[in-house]
Design a protein around this motif. Structure first.
Motif, PDB file in Angstrom:
ATOM      1  N   LEU A  83       0.835  -1.211   0.000  1.00 57.18           N
ATOM      2  CA  LEU A  83       0.000   0.000   0.000  1.00 57.18           C
ATOM      3  C   LEU A  83       0.869   1.260   0.000  1.00 57.18           C
ATOM      4  O   LEU A  83       2.028   1.235   0.398  1.00 57.18           O
ATOM      5  CB  LEU A  83      -0.940  -0.026   1.213  1.00 57.18           C
ATOM      6  N   PRO A  84       0.300   2.387  -0.470  1.00 61.80           N
ATOM      7  CA  PRO A  84       1.085   3.622  -0.582  1.00 61.80           C
ATOM      8  C   PRO A  84       1.620   4.121   0.764  1.00 61.80           C
ATOM      9  O   PRO A  84       0.991   3.929   1.800  1.00 61.80           O
ATOM     10  CB  PRO A  84       0.062   4.631  -1.139  1.00 61.80           C
ATOM     11  N   THR A  85       2.778   4.720   0.715  1.00 62.57           N
ATOM     12  CA  THR A  85       3.391   5.366   1.880  1.00 62.57           C
ATOM     13  C   THR A  85       4.017   6.680   1.401  1.00 62.57           C
ATOM     14  O   THR A  85       4.103   6.919   0.197  1.00 62.57           O
ATOM     15  CB  THR A  85       4.520   4.495   2.474  1.00 62.57           C
ATOM     16  N   PRO A  86       4.477   7.507   2.321  1.00 58.16           N
ATOM     17  CA  PRO A  86       5.183   8.723   1.888  1.00 58.16           C
ATOM     18  C   PRO A  86       6.459   8.417   1.086  1.00 58.16           C
ATOM     19  O   PRO A  86       6.932   9.268   0.339  1.00 58.16           O
ATOM     20  CB  PRO A  86       5.522   9.418   3.210  1.00 58.16           C
ATOM     21  N   PHE A 118       4.060   0.323  -3.229  1.00 57.46           N
ATOM     22  CA  PHE A 118       5.433  -0.171  -3.194  1.00 57.46           C
ATOM     23  C   PHE A 118       5.949  -0.552  -4.575  1.00 57.46           C
ATOM     24  O   PHE A 118       7.104  -0.298  -4.914  1.00 57.46           O
ATOM     25  CB  PHE A 118       5.502  -1.385  -2.267  1.00 57.46           C
ATOM     26  N   LYS A 177       6.685   5.731  -1.128  1.00 59.42           N
ATOM     27  CA  LYS A 177       6.231   5.254  -2.438  1.00 59.42           C
ATOM     28  C   LYS A 177       4.752   5.624  -2.541  1.00 59.42           C
ATOM     29  O   LYS A 177       3.864   4.859  -2.143  1.00 59.42           O
ATOM     30  CB  LYS A 177       6.426   3.730  -2.547  1.00 59.42           C
TER      31      LYS A 177
END
Lengths: 596, 224
Positions: A67-70, A76, A72
């Motif tokens: 899942l998206p993160t700051p 991912f 990526k």
């Protein structure tokens, strides 16, 4: 010549190209095959799709299920590296604290730039799209017409490979027979949208995307692209043979290790390198264009990010293709911050993004389908081009420009987020929950407005008066404003999409807001920003002439989205490539005449 | 409904259960959420950085590899129990705990990113609520709850509009956990089979929906 470090660069080149995305890589391709010695500066690292693309990796093999993160922002496995909505140490600022007046700037830092992860949607501008002001009195005309760009659209489509169909619809140009690759079959939700769209007058049909649904014809295409140049034909044919056709799996946003879709790193850059005429310097962040006393560009000053040192590279011609925002920044930072090619005062002005909004819904007809493979071409197969030109011409609408509809809806791979909205599974847990997930999976559809924004004086960027990035380079400050035109457009789109969903017997998902200013995608979020160095008829009212050449500096060209005088609903990438090829042909011709 | 599969606890875990239960009961139901409960000693995740903007994409990762995990045996047992009542082993596939869902939840609450850190207190407090409810309603530790008792816990929080005043936060916790568990469960090969996803495999050609589906929808394939 090849991938090099600063210390290995030549003392002088014919052309410096800043940027390696759609515009810069097309420029390198055409110039190098035309025999010019080029050096390409890329602010990010080298990137090798064949070795780095996560093709079949599953979400459960990734941190946080991918899942998206700051770190990526698009998840991912998205191909974007070292960038996104923020780049560490390289900020940008907003002139306003109001959300609706802010601009979001997507910046990858990698060879190939955004072409590694883009949606591959490759639509031609139509004749209206180059002369919008002549048609409705708003915005700006281009100094060129569709007929000027048409042959370059065809060349780009043949080179990169675009699937699609010719529709014959108004302002939705056909390609010459045999140019487009066969379109993929419709998925269930796409065919259903097509059937019910027809009843509302909305024409869903095959979209155009830069994906090989069969191998490129390496026997005949190179000769059509490069007549009378057997050397170029051989290089291009080899490059085409190195690309495989799509194997109908994996999301294109991850990139493609087999070269089945277009990214500059698999399509433009390999043949350009194979000419022996291209050096690429990665980790080279351009700061300014250098000029001599006569006002001619002599080279580019850049930061070698591996050492933090300033470096210079010299050439007879400079091409900026750093993305419209970064190109504006380089121009404004040149001549010690006094700016370059800006006698019109228009550098940074008329920034446009695509107008976006999204409506989703659930369709009972699509429930409980038997499992089958609907991965397809790693993205959309159908879309609906704008269909109400005549109504606008007749003055029947409260907005002047169109939008096309992109759609989602398939039995695609669950991506780690909850695949079923909460309102469909209220009160459920246990086996009933799993049964509900199976029932509803594949029954969700979404429609996105992708519309034309009319350039306005309140949407622009400039240098921030105080803030500098970690390299000491002044950063951009953004100004943004939507007009009634765009707000009325998204209101129309929302109404249309809701009617479409309801006509299929579906339920429209609840929306957070009914106010267009709140449900329109914020500026920059569709990542189609163009403008900032518009082309026009005269040095007074534009930055570039009709060949992407700056009026003020005769050997300085801009070949990204910055010269766009309008931003039609059609996604800008194909037009960036077509105009870049056209500008490159002009540079080759000027070089032959000794004018550079 | 299956009982949770990790119901054999170590001596240390048993001790922690006593401490957790005592603390939860003394805190009282209303004070569990947002309170300075002794259960939330680890409310702040250990300082760590994320995986950065250029991570290695081609290898498989396991929870705990990139940042330290959080759950003690008490919390882990609660998560296992809840995940397996949400997504049990049945005719559609294996239990959530056999697909690494509890480990994913631990990875989630321990992650050094804003979204996850915002979820962290809600989840940790919700686990304390499970301990408290099991003790006060059933006089049991969570792993010892029978299926019907676990379902009774779910019933008291699964209908957002019918949740009684004191359980609003517990209901938020339930829905957060359900969303996370479903996302994690259905992104595994067994989860794909359960939901009906077929793909991620190379094909020589793409046929589109089969005739059976086209017939059900009343559409024809319009692309040759």
């Amino acid at each position: 010549m090849a991938l090099i470090t600063s210390s290995k660069s030549q003392s002088a080149y014919d052309v410096i190209i800043v940027g390696s995305g759609a515009g810069g890589a097309q420029m390198a391709y055409t110039l190098c095959l035309g025999g010019l010695k080029c050096v390409m500066l890329e602010a990010g690292r080298n990137y090798q799709p064949a070795l780095e693309t996560p093709m079949f990796q599953r979400p459960d093999q990734a941190p946080l299920r991918g899942l998206p993160t700051p770190d990526k922002n698009f998840g991912f496995f998205d191909s974007t590296i070292d960038g996104g909505w923020q780049v560490p140490g390289e900020p940008y600022t907003q002139a306003s604290e109001k959300k609706e007046e802010q601009f979001h700037w997507w910046r990858p830092r990698m060879l190939g730039g955004r072409t590694n992860h883009w949606g591959r949607i490759s639509l031609r501008n139509g004749p209206y799209d180059f002369k919008p002001r002549s048609r409705d009195g708003l915005g700006l005309d281009w100094p060129i017409s569709y007929v000027d760009v048409d042959p370059y659209y065809t060349k780009v489509e043949m080179l990169i490979g675009v699937y699609g169909t010719n529709s014959g619809l108004e302002n939705t140009p056909d390609s010459p027979a045999g140019v487009l690759l066969p379109p993929p079959k419709g998925r269930a939700a796409e065919l259903l949208s097509q059937k019910f769209g027809k009843k509302l007058g909305v024409p869903f049909l095959s979209i155009h995307r830069a994906i090989l649904t069969r191998p490129l014809d390496a026997e005949t295409i190179p000769a059509r692209l490069h007549p009378n140049n057997p050397w170029a034909q051989r290089i291009v044919a080899d490059s085409m043979r190195a690309r495989a056709a799509c194997f109908w799996a994996t999301d294109c946003g991850r990139g493609c290790s087999t070269g089945a879709n277009y990214q500059s790193t698999t399509v433009h850059i390999p043949p350009a390198l194979a000419t022996g005429n291209l050096d690429i310097i990665p980790n080279a962040h351009a700061r300014e264009v250098l000029v001599n006393a006569e006002g001619k560009a002599t080279g580019v000053l850049y930061i070698d990010k591996t050492t933090g040192q300033e470096q210079r590279v010299s050439a007879r011609v400079v091409v900026l293709a750093a993305s419209s925002g970064e190109t504006v920044r380089i121009l404004l930072n040149s001549r010690g911050g006094r700016g370059l090619a800006n006698s019109s005062g228009l550098v940074g002005k008329y920034i446009m993004d695509t107008v976006g909004t999204n409506v989703s819904g659930q369709i009972p007809l699509l429930e409980n389908c038997p499992p089958y493979n609907e991965d397809g071409a790693g993205g959309s197969h159908f879309y609906a081009p704008w269909w109400l030109y005549q109504n606008q011409a007749a003055g029947k609408m409260d907005f002047a420009r169109g939008y096309h509809i992109e759609m989602g809806g398939s039995r695609k791979m669950p991506n780690g987020s909850n695949p079923v909205p909460d309102d469909l599974i209220q009160g459920l847990y246990g086996t009933k929950l799993k049964e509900a997930a199976r029932r509803y999976y594949g029954s969700l559809v979404s429609y996105s407005c992708r519309g034309e924004m009319i350039p306005n004086k309140s949407s622009f960027c400039e240098l921030d008066p105080t803030l500098k990035d970690k390299w000491g380079i002044p950063v951009l400050r953004w100004h943004w404003k939507w007009s009634e035109q765009e707000l009325n457009q998204v209101a129309h789109a929302r109404k249309t999409f809701s009617e479409l969903i309801e006509s299929m017997g579906g339920t429209v998902s609840k929306n957070a807001s009914d106010k267009p200013l709140e449900f329109i995608e914020p500026g920059g979020k569709v990542i189609h920003e163009v403008g900032g160095a518009i082309m026009g008829e005269s040095a007074k009212d534009s930055v570039c002439n009709s060949w992407n050449r700056t009026w003020d500096v005769k050997n300085l060209f801009i070949s990204d989205g910055a010269p766009f005088a309008s931003n039609s609903d059609k996604n800008p990438t194909l037009t960036i490539m077509a105009l870049s090829w056209r500008a490159a042909d002009h540079i080759l011709e000027e070089a032959r005449r000794g004018n550079l | 409904m299956n009982t949770p599969n990790s119901n054999r606890l170590s001596r240390r875990a048993v001790f922690q259960w006593f401490a957790a239960t005592a603390a939860a009961l003394s805190a009282g139901e209303a004070a569990l959420f947002g309170a300075e409960s002794p259960l939330l000693q680890s409310a702040k995740p250990p300082a760590s950085t994320g995986y950065g903007t250029d991570p290695e994409l081609l290898r498989a990762y396991k929870p705990g590899e990139l940042w330290p995990l959080t759950f003690n045996p008490v919390q882990k047992a609660c998560v296992v129990a809840l995940c397996d009542v949400l997504l049990p082993a049945d005719h559609l596939g294996p239990s959530a705990s056999s697909l690494g869902v509890p480990e994913f939840v631990d990875e989630w609450v321990s992650a050094p990113y804003p979204v996850q850190q915002e979820d962290r207190p809600l989840i940790l407090e919700g686990l304390a609520w499970m301990v408290s409810e099991a003790a006060s309603r059933f006089q049991r530790e969570v792993p010892a709850l029978e299926a019907a008792q676990l379902e009774a816990l779910c019933e008291s929080v699964c209908q957002p509009e019918r949740v009684r005043a004191g359980f609003k936060n517990a209901a938020r916790f339930f829905h957060k956990m359900r969303g996370l568990a479903m996302g994690a469960y259905f992104s595994t090969p067994a989860g794909w089979a359960a939901i009906g996803y077929v793909g991620n495999t190379p094909l020589a050609k793409f046929d589109g929906p089969p005739a059976e589906v086209l017939g059900k929808l009343g559409v024809e394939q319009t692309v040759e």
